[in-house]
Design a protein around this motif. Structure first.
Motif, short mmCIF file in Angstrom:
data_model
loop_
_atom_site.label_atom_id
_atom_site.label_comp_id
_atom_site.label_asym_id
_atom_site.label_seq_id
_atom_site.Cartn_x
_atom_site.Cartn_y
_atom_site.Cartn_z
N THR A 137 -14.99 24.97 23.07
CA THR A 137 -14.49 24.30 21.87
C THR A 137 -14.57 25.23 20.67
OG1 THR A 137 -15.30 22.21 22.77
CG2 THR A 137 -14.71 22.25 20.43
N PRO A 138 -13.44 25.50 20.00
CA PRO A 138 -13.41 26.44 18.87
C PRO A 138 -13.90 25.80 17.58
CG PRO A 138 -11.24 25.54 19.23
CD PRO A 138 -12.11 24.96 20.31
N PRO A 139 -13.98 26.57 16.48
CA PRO A 139 -14.41 25.99 15.20
C PRO A 139 -13.52 24.83 14.78
CG PRO A 139 -14.42 28.39 15.08
CD PRO A 139 -13.76 28.02 16.38
N HIS A 140 -14.14 23.74 14.35
CA HIS A 140 -13.38 22.55 13.95
C HIS A 140 -14.26 21.65 13.11
CE1 HIS A 140 -15.65 21.11 17.41
NE2 HIS A 140 -15.44 19.88 16.99
N GLN A 141 -13.66 20.61 12.56
CA GLN A 141 -14.36 19.54 11.84
C GLN A 141 -14.10 18.23 12.57
OE1 GLN A 141 -12.13 20.48 8.23
NE2 GLN A 141 -14.07 20.77 7.14
N ASP A 142 -15.11 17.40 12.72
CA ASP A 142 -14.95 16.17 13.50
C ASP A 142 -14.10 15.12 12.82
OD1 ASP A 142 -16.37 17.10 15.65
OD2 ASP A 142 -18.20 15.96 15.24
N HIS A 143 -13.99 15.16 11.49
CA HIS A 143 -13.28 14.08 10.81
C HIS A 143 -11.83 13.96 11.25
CE1 HIS A 143 -12.60 11.05 7.76
NE2 HIS A 143 -11.55 11.72 7.32
N VAL A 172 -21.69 26.09 10.37
CA VAL A 172 -21.74 26.81 9.10
C VAL A 172 -22.41 25.91 8.06
CG1 VAL A 172 -20.44 27.99 7.29
CG2 VAL A 172 -19.60 28.03 9.66
N PRO A 173 -23.67 26.18 7.71
CA PRO A 173 -24.35 25.35 6.71
C PRO A 173 -23.56 25.34 5.39
CG PRO A 173 -25.92 26.77 7.83
CD PRO A 173 -24.56 27.22 8.24
N GLY A 174 -23.45 24.17 4.79
CA GLY A 174 -22.75 24.03 3.52
C GLY A 174 -21.26 23.84 3.64
N SER A 175 -20.69 23.99 4.84
CA SER A 175 -19.23 23.91 4.97
C SER A 175 -18.70 22.50 4.78
CB SER A 175 -18.79 24.47 6.33
OG SER A 175 -19.43 23.81 7.41
N ARG A 176 -19.58 21.50 4.75
CA ARG A 176 -19.09 20.14 4.46
C ARG A 176 -18.44 20.08 3.08
NH1 ARG A 176 -23.52 15.57 3.12
NH2 ARG A 176 -21.63 14.65 2.27
N HIS A 177 -18.80 21.03 2.21
CA HIS A 177 -18.26 21.04 0.84
C HIS A 177 -16.93 21.77 0.77
CE1 HIS A 177 -22.04 19.35 -0.49
NE2 HIS A 177 -22.69 20.32 0.12
N TRP A 178 -16.43 22.29 1.88
CA TRP A 178 -15.11 22.92 1.88
C TRP A 178 -13.99 21.91 1.89
CZ3 TRP A 178 -15.89 27.04 6.34
CH2 TRP A 178 -16.85 27.98 5.93
N GLY A 179 -14.31 20.64 2.12
CA GLY A 179 -13.28 19.62 2.25
C GLY A 179 -12.64 19.70 3.62
N LEU A 180 -11.58 18.93 3.80
CA LEU A 180 -10.90 18.89 5.10
C LEU A 180 -9.93 20.05 5.19
CD1 LEU A 180 -11.05 17.04 7.56
CD2 LEU A 180 -9.09 15.79 6.66
N LEU A 181 -10.11 20.90 6.18
CA LEU A 181 -9.32 22.12 6.34
C LEU A 181 -8.07 21.87 7.18
CD1 LEU A 181 -12.28 24.58 7.15
CD2 LEU A 181 -11.24 24.10 4.91
N ASP A 182 -7.07 22.72 6.99
CA ASP A 182 -5.88 22.66 7.82
C ASP A 182 -6.25 23.05 9.25
OD1 ASP A 182 -4.26 21.92 5.70
OD2 ASP A 182 -3.77 24.00 5.19
N THR A 183 -5.58 22.45 10.21
CA THR A 183 -5.84 22.76 11.62
C THR A 183 -4.64 23.44 12.25
OG1 THR A 183 -5.02 20.65 12.50
CG2 THR A 183 -7.32 20.73 11.76
N HIS A 218 -17.38 16.79 8.04
CA HIS A 218 -16.66 17.93 7.48
C HIS A 218 -17.34 19.26 7.80
CE1 HIS A 218 -14.25 15.63 4.13
NE2 HIS A 218 -13.90 15.29 5.35
N THR A 219 -18.50 19.24 8.41
CA THR A 219 -19.21 20.47 8.72
C THR A 219 -18.49 21.22 9.85
OG1 THR A 219 -21.35 19.62 8.00
CG2 THR A 219 -21.38 21.45 9.57
N VAL A 220 -18.18 22.48 9.60
CA VAL A 220 -17.50 23.30 10.60
C VAL A 220 -18.50 23.71 11.68
CG1 VAL A 220 -16.32 25.49 11.01
CG2 VAL A 220 -15.79 24.15 8.96
N HIS A 221 -18.12 23.50 12.92
CA HIS A 221 -19.01 23.84 14.03
C HIS A 221 -18.18 24.23 15.24
CE1 HIS A 221 -17.96 19.59 14.49
NE2 HIS A 221 -18.23 19.70 15.79
#
Length: 290
Positions: A137-143, A172-183, A218-221
């Protein structure tokens, strides 16, 4: 992910809810070592691997609990009929669902949300074989997959010790503050991924049985490759949100229900008086469209 820091253990903050919430807001994750009783986790592992053995996936030269695959056998999450049959049987395990409502998890999320939690019933089990690195599973956000309130958290729990050889999860700690990223399209579970800055600071730690990693939607993992020769990595994803927040209706359906199973199918062989059945039906939930 070339390098990483270790997860910060938040076990000491369980009895200090305000500090727990501050760390969760800042970092977007909480790593809590030995939150769950080892025996409870190992029982779920035993049952999941017993299903794997019944489907002919495990070596007969090692105990099923060791999770050693049968020689040359590789299977991954997909529409492959072998996977679908395996996964349906795993979803029918009541102890797999019971662990999501464990009192220790309930207490942490009650403290984190400062209100009663809503555990989503769409519980997920991952069984990751070696030689499937192309589908890690590559980097992603669950939302993207959950919808509803962004204040949904995932509990990632390895069913057994998870050393680096077996992979695990990095974020990535703190990445929840990046908002929802394009996929964009990606291989692995979910089929989507996000681009992560090259200088992003990742965190990762090997995890022991009983450890739990919680992270914001929103945390990237990302998952890490199972680099072992013949061992399965078995883990569960459970999701939680404040009960007063909206959620998508499919968050309360069985995982991968697109393959045709319903709760009636999952519950078919459970005792009639099992309290896990439809535990959410008496709660006043606010559903939103997909």
């Amino acid at each position: 992910m070339d390098k990483s820091d270790h997860f910060v253990d938040s076990y000491s903050l369980i009895e200090a809810p305000s500090e727990l919430r501050k760390r969760a807001e800042k970092d977007g994750y909480l790593y809590i070592a030995q939150l769950l009783e080892r025996g409870k986790v190992l029982e779920v592992r035993r049952q999941v691997l017993a299903v794997c053995a019944a489907h002919g996936l495990l070596s007969e030269e090692a105990p099923a609990e060791a999770g050693v695959r049968r020689a040359q056998v590789t299977l991954r999450e997909s529409p492959d009929p072998r996977w679908v049959a395996l996964y349906r049987d795993i979803l029918c395990l009541s102890e797999f669902h019971r662990l999501a409502l464990d009192a220790a998890l309930w207490a942490v999320f009650s403290a984190l949300f400062d209100e009663p939690p809503l555990p989503h019933s769409r519980n997920i089990c991952r069984v990751v074989f070696p030689d499937t690195a192309a589908y890690t599973t590559p980097p992603h956000q669950d939302h993207v997959y959950i919808g509803g309130t962004a204040d949904t958290w995932t509990a990632w729990i390895p069913l057994g010790d998870c050393p680096r050889e077996l992979g695990g999860l990095a974020l990535v700690p703190g990445s929840r503050h990046w908002g929802l990223l394009d996929t964009k399209p990606g291989l692995g579970a979910g089929g989507r991924q996000v681009d992560v800055p090259a200088d992003a600071a990742w965190a990762y730690s090997p995890m022991a049985c009983g450890d739990v990693l919680l992270f914001h939607s929103h945390t990237v993992h990302q998952a890490l490759d199972n680099l072992s020769k013949d061992s399965l990595r078995v883990s569960v994803d459970y999701r939680y949100q404040p009960r007063g927040e909206p959620l998508r209706k499919d968050s309360m359906e069985p995982h991968m229900s697109g393959f045709g199973w319903t709760w009636e199918d999952i519950y078919a062989d459970w005792p009639e008086d099992e309290p896990l059945k439809y535990y959410w039906r008496d709660w006043n939930l606010s559903f939103v469209e997909r």
